[in-house]
Design a protein around this motif. Structure first.
Motif, mmCIF file in Angstrom:
data_model
loop_
_atom_site.group_PDB
_atom_site.id
_atom_site.type_symbol
_atom_site.label_atom_id
_atom_site.label_comp_id
_atom_site.label_asym_id
_atom_site.label_seq_id
_atom_site.Cartn_x
_atom_site.Cartn_y
_atom_site.Cartn_z
ATOM 1 N N GLU A 243 0.824 -1.211 0.000
ATOM 2 C CA GLU A 243 0.000 0.000 0.000
ATOM 3 C C GLU A 243 0.857 1.259 0.000
ATOM 4 O OE1 GLU A 243 -2.066 -3.467 1.223
ATOM 5 O OE2 GLU A 243 -0.377 -2.550 2.269
ATOM 6 N N GLU A 244 1.895 1.280 0.819
ATOM 7 C CA GLU A 244 2.808 2.423 0.832
ATOM 8 C C GLU A 244 3.498 2.573 -0.520
ATOM 9 O OE1 GLU A 244 4.808 2.892 5.140
ATOM 10 O OE2 GLU A 244 4.916 0.853 4.330
ATOM 11 N N ALA B 16 1.332 4.067 -3.214
ATOM 12 C CA ALA B 16 1.064 5.490 -3.006
ATOM 13 C C ALA B 16 2.173 6.369 -3.579
ATOM 14 C CB ALA B 16 0.878 5.782 -1.518
ATOM 15 N N VAL C 40 4.182 6.263 -9.352
ATOM 16 C CA VAL C 40 2.986 5.681 -8.732
ATOM 17 C C VAL C 40 2.449 4.554 -9.581
ATOM 18 C CG1 VAL C 40 2.251 7.630 -7.336
ATOM 19 C CG2 VAL C 40 1.566 7.495 -9.724
#
Length: 106
Positions: free
Chosen positions: A24-25, A28, A106
């Motif tokens: 998830e990090e 991002a 990203v």
């Protein structure tokens, strides 16, 4: 190491960039051309990363990235214990990297 970006696979002298933050990090925003191999503990990280690095020369530069260095420090130790003498962390982590305005993918 097929899971590495082409820029790292195709140049034996290119540093290997590994982001040890959570998926998830990583999604991002991450340093361009990094591979995500999250670090949760030494045993789990070693079991996942060592097969990925089996064809990488032990003298290769491997730079580990995390948010603040809390995960990259133990991850570097795992790699060093595995014989990768040029394993290191990105100084001050991803938080400082983005604060400096450096490129983010990203």
């Amino acid at each position: 190491m097929d899971s590495m970006p082409p820029a790292q696979r195709n140049s034996p002298n290119s540093p290997r960039l590994i982001d040890v933050r959570t998926p998830e990090e990583y999604k991002a925003g991450h340093v361009p051309n990094t591979t995500n191999v999250s670090y949760t503990n030494d045993e789990e990280f070693e079991a996942r990363i060592m097969p990925m690095l089996k064809d990488v020369d032990k003298s290769a530069v491997i730079v580990l990235v995390c948010a603040t260095t809390k995960r990259s420090i133990p991850a570097v130790k795992v790699l060093q214990h595995g014989g990768f003498r040029n394993a290191m962390q990105l100084a001050k982590g991803m938080q400082e990297y983005t604060r400096e305005g450096l490129p983010v993918a990203v």
